[in-house]
Design a protein around this motif. Sequence first.
Motif, PDB file in Angstrom:
ATOM      1  N   ARG A 157      -1.663  42.060  37.693  1.00 17.86           N
ATOM      2  CA  ARG A 157      -1.036  42.716  36.466  1.00 17.86           C
ATOM      3  C   ARG A 157       0.456  42.941  36.558  1.00 17.86           C
ATOM      4  O   ARG A 157       1.123  42.404  35.663  1.00 17.86           O
ATOM      5  CB  ARG A 157      -1.586  43.872  36.185  1.00 17.86           C
ATOM      6  CG  ARG A 157      -3.415  43.508  35.695  1.00 17.86           C
ATOM      7  CD  ARG A 157      -4.114  44.747  35.262  1.00 17.86           C
ATOM      8  NE  ARG A 157      -5.448  44.616  35.192  1.00 17.86           N
ATOM      9  CZ  ARG A 157      -6.130  45.639  34.511  1.00 17.86           C
ATOM     10  NH1 ARG A 157      -5.571  46.413  33.825  1.00 17.86           N
ATOM     11  NH2 ARG A 157      -7.538  45.321  34.399  1.00 17.86           N
ATOM     12  N   LYS A 158       0.628  43.666  37.483  1.00 17.16           N
ATOM     13  CA  LYS A 158       2.102  43.883  37.769  1.00 17.16           C
ATOM     14  C   LYS A 158       3.128  42.589  37.922  1.00 17.16           C
ATOM     15  O   LYS A 158       4.106  42.443  37.237  1.00 17.16           O
ATOM     16  CB  LYS A 158       2.386  44.843  38.834  1.00 17.16           C
ATOM     17  CG  LYS A 158       1.830  46.457  38.649  1.00 17.16           C
ATOM     18  CD  LYS A 158       2.177  47.140  39.912  1.00 17.16           C
ATOM     19  CE  LYS A 158       1.962  48.778  39.685  1.00 17.16           C
ATOM     20  NZ  LYS A 158       2.098  49.729  40.627  1.00 17.16           N
ATOM     21  N   GLN A 159       2.726  41.695  38.658  1.00 15.96           N
ATOM     22  CA  GLN A 159       3.201  40.527  38.771  1.00 15.96           C
ATOM     23  C   GLN A 159       3.500  39.628  37.541  1.00 15.96           C
ATOM     24  O   GLN A 159       4.568  39.171  37.186  1.00 15.96           O
ATOM     25  CB  GLN A 159       2.589  39.726  39.846  1.00 15.96           C
ATOM     26  CG  GLN A 159       3.284  38.337  40.157  1.00 15.96           C
ATOM     27  CD  GLN A 159       4.601  38.813  41.006  1.00 15.96           C
ATOM     28  OE1 GLN A 159       4.651  39.587  41.931  1.00 15.96           O
ATOM     29  NE2 GLN A 159       5.563  37.892  40.435  1.00 15.96           N
ATOM     30  N   ARG A 160       2.285  39.700  36.925  1.00 18.42           N
ATOM     31  CA  ARG A 160       2.186  38.891  35.641  1.00 18.42           C
ATOM     32  C   ARG A 160       3.269  39.586  34.520  1.00 18.42           C
ATOM     33  O   ARG A 160       4.079  38.887  33.896  1.00 18.42           O
ATOM     34  CB  ARG A 160       0.859  38.876  34.800  1.00 18.42           C
ATOM     35  CG  ARG A 160       0.934  38.191  33.610  1.00 18.42           C
ATOM     36  CD  ARG A 160      -0.465  38.081  33.318  1.00 18.42           C
ATOM     37  NE  ARG A 160      -1.506  37.387  33.856  1.00 18.42           N
ATOM     38  CZ  ARG A 160      -2.611  36.807  33.543  1.00 18.42           C
ATOM     39  NH1 ARG A 160      -3.096  37.109  32.322  1.00 18.42           N
ATOM     40  NH2 ARG A 160      -3.429  36.074  34.366  1.00 18.42           N
ATOM     41  N   VAL A 161       3.363  40.683  34.644  1.00 25.28           N
ATOM     42  CA  VAL A 161       4.224  41.732  33.546  1.00 25.28           C
ATOM     43  C   VAL A 161       5.594  41.328  34.031  1.00 25.28           C
ATOM     44  O   VAL A 161       6.510  41.094  33.207  1.00 25.28           O
ATOM     45  CB  VAL A 161       3.983  43.116  33.621  1.00 25.28           C
ATOM     46  CG1 VAL A 161       5.149  43.747  33.104  1.00 25.28           C
ATOM     47  CG2 VAL A 161       2.700  43.290  32.876  1.00 25.28           C
ATOM     48  N   ARG A 162       6.004  41.480  35.322  1.00 27.92           N
ATOM     49  CA  ARG A 162       7.498  41.281  35.978  1.00 27.92           C
ATOM     50  C   ARG A 162       7.906  39.964  35.431  1.00 27.92           C
ATOM     51  O   ARG A 162       9.026  39.478  35.143  1.00 27.92           O
ATOM     52  CB  ARG A 162       7.458  41.528  37.248  1.00 27.92           C
ATOM     53  CG  ARG A 162       7.401  43.045  37.765  1.00 27.92           C
ATOM     54  CD  ARG A 162       7.866  43.221  39.427  1.00 27.92           C
ATOM     55  NE  ARG A 162       7.040  42.446  40.121  1.00 27.92           N
ATOM     56  CZ  ARG A 162       6.007  42.842  40.929  1.00 27.92           C
ATOM     57  NH1 ARG A 162       5.646  44.148  40.605  1.00 27.92           N
ATOM     58  NH2 ARG A 162       5.283  42.358  41.780  1.00 27.92           N
ATOM     59  N   ASP A 163       6.996  38.713  35.694  1.00 26.28           N
ATOM     60  CA  ASP A 163       7.474  37.450  35.551  1.00 26.28           C
ATOM     61  C   ASP A 163       7.678  37.103  34.194  1.00 26.28           C
ATOM     62  O   ASP A 163       8.689  36.557  33.672  1.00 26.28           O
ATOM     63  CB  ASP A 163       6.450  36.471  36.051  1.00 26.28           C
ATOM     64  CG  ASP A 163       6.191  36.694  37.666  1.00 26.28           C
ATOM     65  OD1 ASP A 163       7.209  36.998  38.173  1.00 26.28           O
ATOM     66  OD2 ASP A 163       5.189  36.030  38.185  1.00 26.28           O
ATOM     67  N   LEU A 164       6.740  37.498  33.154  1.00 29.44           N
ATOM     68  CA  LEU A 164       7.124  37.469  31.896  1.00 29.44           C
ATOM     69  C   LEU A 164       8.372  38.057  31.277  1.00 29.44           C
ATOM     70  O   LEU A 164       9.248  37.520  30.574  1.00 29.44           O
ATOM     71  CB  LEU A 164       5.901  37.928  30.984  1.00 29.44           C
ATOM     72  CG  LEU A 164       4.672  37.015  30.750  1.00 29.44           C
ATOM     73  CD1 LEU A 164       3.318  37.575  30.052  1.00 29.44           C
ATOM     74  CD2 LEU A 164       5.288  35.767  29.951  1.00 29.44           C
ATOM     75  N   ILE A 165       8.618  39.376  31.948  1.00 27.11           N
ATOM     76  CA  ILE A 165       9.962  40.077  31.394  1.00 27.11           C
ATOM     77  C   ILE A 165      10.924  39.252  31.839  1.00 27.11           C
ATOM     78  O   ILE A 165      12.043  39.104  31.163  1.00 27.11           O
ATOM     79  CB  ILE A 165       9.979  41.397  31.819  1.00 27.11           C
ATOM     80  CG1 ILE A 165       9.023  42.325  31.087  1.00 27.11           C
ATOM     81  CG2 ILE A 165      11.285  41.879  31.982  1.00 27.11           C
ATOM     82  CD1 ILE A 165       8.609  43.964  31.947  1.00 27.11           C
ATOM     83  N   ALA A 166      10.973  38.808  33.117  1.00 23.90           N
ATOM     84  CA  ALA A 166      11.986  37.920  33.693  1.00 23.90           C
ATOM     85  C   ALA A 166      12.333  36.510  32.706  1.00 23.90           C
ATOM     86  O   ALA A 166      13.331  36.115  32.531  1.00 23.90           O
ATOM     87  CB  ALA A 166      11.753  37.661  34.970  1.00 23.90           C
ATOM     88  N   SER A 167      10.967  35.956  32.286  1.00 20.35           N
ATOM     89  CA  SER A 167      11.109  34.761  31.767  1.00 20.35           C
ATOM     90  C   SER A 167      11.888  34.746  30.430  1.00 20.35           C
ATOM     91  O   SER A 167      12.519  33.940  29.593  1.00 20.35           O
ATOM     92  CB  SER A 167       9.651  34.161  31.507  1.00 20.35           C
ATOM     93  OG  SER A 167       9.161  33.887  32.847  1.00 20.35           O
ATOM     94  N   PHE A 168      11.623  35.985  29.736  1.00 16.54           N
ATOM     95  CA  PHE A 168      12.162  36.103  28.279  1.00 16.54           C
ATOM     96  C   PHE A 168      13.467  36.911  28.543  1.00 16.54           C
ATOM     97  O   PHE A 168      13.977  37.655  27.563  1.00 16.54           O
ATOM     98  CB  PHE A 168      11.169  37.126  27.638  1.00 16.54           C
ATOM     99  CG  PHE A 168      10.228  36.083  26.669  1.00 16.54           C
ATOM    100  CD1 PHE A 168      10.390  35.558  25.710  1.00 16.54           C
ATOM    101  CD2 PHE A 168       8.867  35.832  27.377  1.00 16.54           C
ATOM    102  CE1 PHE A 168       9.419  34.694  24.898  1.00 16.54           C
ATOM    103  CE2 PHE A 168       8.211  35.129  26.899  1.00 16.54           C
ATOM    104  CZ  PHE A 168       8.293  34.356  25.488  1.00 16.54           C
ATOM    105  N   GLY A 169      14.180  37.050  29.606  1.00 21.92           N
ATOM    106  CA  GLY A 169      15.613  37.641  29.804  1.00 21.92           C
ATOM    107  C   GLY A 169      15.480  39.205  29.500  1.00 21.92           C
ATOM    108  O   GLY A 169      16.543  39.586  28.753  1.00 21.92           O
TER     109      GLY A 169
END
Length: 644
Positions: A157-169
């Motif tokens: 879950r944490k990885q998914r959240v971090r990656d989406l935050i990064a992907s949306f800048g």
Amino acid sequence: MSSKPAMVVSDIDSDGTQRDLELGHAKGVHLVNDVVRSFAWNSLDVQIKDRKTKDPLSILSDASGIVHQGEMLAIMGPSGSGKTTLLNALAHRKAAAGATTTGEILANGQRIDQDILRQHSSYVEQEDALIGSLTVIETMNFAAGLALSSSTTKKERKQRVRDLIASFGLQGQADTIVGTPIQKGLSGGQKKRLGVASQLVTDPRILFLDEPTSGLDSALSYEVMNYIKEIGRKNKLIIIASIHQPSTSTFKLFDRLCLLSTGKTCYFGSLPEAHPYFSSIDFQMPTEINPAEYYLDLINTDLAQPGDEVYQRAQCIAREWNESDRGVALKNEIQATIDLAKSEKSIPILADIRLHEPSLWTITPVLLHRSWTKAYRDFVVYGIRIAMYLGLAILMGTVFLRLSNTQANIQPFINAIFFGGAFMSFMAIAYVPAFLEDLATFKKERANGLVGPLAFNMANFIIGLPFIFLIAALFSIVEYFLTGFRQEAQAFFMSTLWLFLDLLAAEALVVLVSSIFPIFVLALAVTAFANGLWMCVDGFLVPMNILNPFWKYVFHYIDYQAYVFQGMMVNEFKDRDYRCTSIDADTYHCMYPSDLNSKGKIRGTSVLEAFGISVGKEAQWVGISIAIIAGYRILAYMVLRLRK
């Protein structure tokens, strides 16, 4: 409530190279990234009743279209053209009030119902239904907690959240709050990106966007849509967005275009083919013009009247499309996907894919955690109310200051009891704006199949208990001793209990009224009126023994303020005597008849008798108060459950 397949997003390394990030798979679930390969609709009609004639009125006629994975569709048209109607119909939402929708909605060439579609899609509202007091990372974490099954590990879950935050800048704003009326937070564009990212954490295969660029300038609009475009392309998502007057750069991000005018399709197809198509029907687009603006001007009937040139032109364009080779080819393409689904066994059957769903006992703790964070952080939720009630306690304590046990102070004691209970209940209307914000978030999450009304109501009730008790205790500590009520520990705690029940019932009333009338001014007015009604019939302004039978039997016995008033009256007067006014050494003037009058005293029970209040029913009144609280909460649950 559903858990959705894992997804892959794109991120940029420090050296500028692009890499794909696996966002985590739910164990035990078979995941297929291209589970939804196409999404189509065929001969879609939406009808409502004409207000004047009551005849069926079509607001969307014979709409057809198809979008493939990795593509982004723009639904465009002037105001009232049917953009949101079409988007809602495609998402299996209520297209319009009292509307009847007919036609086929297909995924992979197969009919798809509401429940299956919600498992594989997300809908982003035009208005940002974000909780202002939460940070970006908290918003994403709570969204993941609601969407993902318990089989998904915390690390995933944490990885998914971090990656989406990064992907949306949004890395730099991870610990920034969304923003409240009191505290500044994210910019408009950042809120839009967060709103979309919080829906993508559920890993939908189809993403519906209602006016995702509303309120943004052209630069921010391009920024938001470009992020969405990249996510969709990398993860093979199907993105369908209604959009109004995009800039040229934003418009060119879309792969397909659906033009609507007065509910009729004027064009559906790829963006590059739009120009030659309109040229072929004698509408040549001038050079150096925004294509989106040109197409909208062609079909804009906002100021047109039936029969004039502009209206006839729009109707002509709609007829041309229905009769065109491209329109026929579109119907054939949709039919081909239906035929292929029947013959090709490798095409996923969405009805056979069973996704793990978070249970009520998984979702409720997430809602409790989120509500707790909001409650202690957002001053508007309980902070303002605590300040208001403390102010009221100081006001009452200093106005009804140190009342003694003389008969002259009997009426002030009664006034203080009524005023404290009634106005504490009345001031609960301050909870309306905070609850309406929660309700907007709930509606968004429920529409996407994440949260049900039972979990929402349970979390809302449980999280309010400690704060309401704190308010009742603080109010009692300040006001009770300043006023000079009966100075016994048991009496103090009973008074606090009655105020606690009073506030619980008042908040439950706010929840019920706001669920029925989810408009700020209307909810405020109805709640205030209801509290005014309860004040009138609670037995203070007009004692029960002379209260009009209609008000007594219809409203008094369901009035929680009445039981609070009676309970606090018994608590104060049952075991207390009051001194009569002395005329001379052996003569007294006593306001209430009592067996102690000859001794110059009034027994407190005589005051209760004058108000028609019985002694010994306190436990019964507590039970009735709890039943009223439960009744309000159950009714609120039923209202939300019926409003699907």
